[in-house]
Write a protein that holds these residues in place. Structure first.
Motif, PDB file in Angstrom:
ATOM      1  N   ASP A  42       0.828  -1.195   0.000  1.00 13.55           N
ATOM      2  CA  ASP A  42       0.000   0.000   0.000  1.00 13.55           C
ATOM      3  C   ASP A  42       0.873   1.259   0.000  1.00 13.55           C
ATOM      4  OD1 ASP A  42      -1.857   2.011   0.337  1.00 13.55           O
ATOM      5  OD2 ASP A  42      -2.761   1.153   2.126  1.00 13.55           O
ATOM      6  N   SER A  68       0.214   3.551   3.069  1.00 14.80           N
ATOM      7  CA  SER A  68       0.389   3.053   4.429  1.00 14.80           C
ATOM      8  C   SER A  68       1.359   3.963   5.177  1.00 14.80           C
ATOM      9  CB  SER A  68       0.937   1.630   4.411  1.00 14.80           C
ATOM     10  OG  SER A  68       1.166   1.171   5.718  1.00 14.80           O
ATOM     11  N   SER A 105       1.727  -2.418   5.632  1.00 13.22           N
ATOM     12  CA  SER A 105       0.476  -3.102   5.321  1.00 13.22           C
ATOM     13  C   SER A 105      -0.419  -2.151   4.565  1.00 13.22           C
ATOM     14  CB  SER A 105      -0.194  -3.534   6.633  1.00 13.22           C
ATOM     15  OG  SER A 105      -1.342  -4.300   6.385  1.00 13.22           O
TER      16      SER A 105
END
Length: 75
Positions: free
Chosen positions: A9, A12, A17
């Motif tokens: 991501d 993030s 994560s």
């Protein structure tokens, strides 16, 4: 079995994560995401004991090879 990271991501805050992996032996995706703990949301699903549910942002779909026009870990 070898897992290959396809994408993480970009939004993030800590860069850990969510993440999309492909397992080159099973040809299955492995998804890392936020654990769903909200009872109201979980109550709307029929989740077998041997499964779990994660939340995964739509923006992460870009890392699936099928979306990018490729296949497997080589995409």
């Amino acid at each position: 079995m070898a897992l290959h990271k396809l994408g993480q991501d970009p939004e993030s805050p800590d860069g850990k994560s969510p993440t999309v992996y492909i397992d080159d032996e099973t040809d299955h995706y492995i998804l890392q995401g936020w654990k769903v703990t909200d009872a109201a949301r979980l109550g709307q699903m029929d989740i077998p004991e041997h499964e779990t549910v994660i939340e995964f942002p739509r923006r992460m779909m870009q890392f699936f090879p099928e979306v990018r026009g490729g296949s497997g870990a080589d995409a």
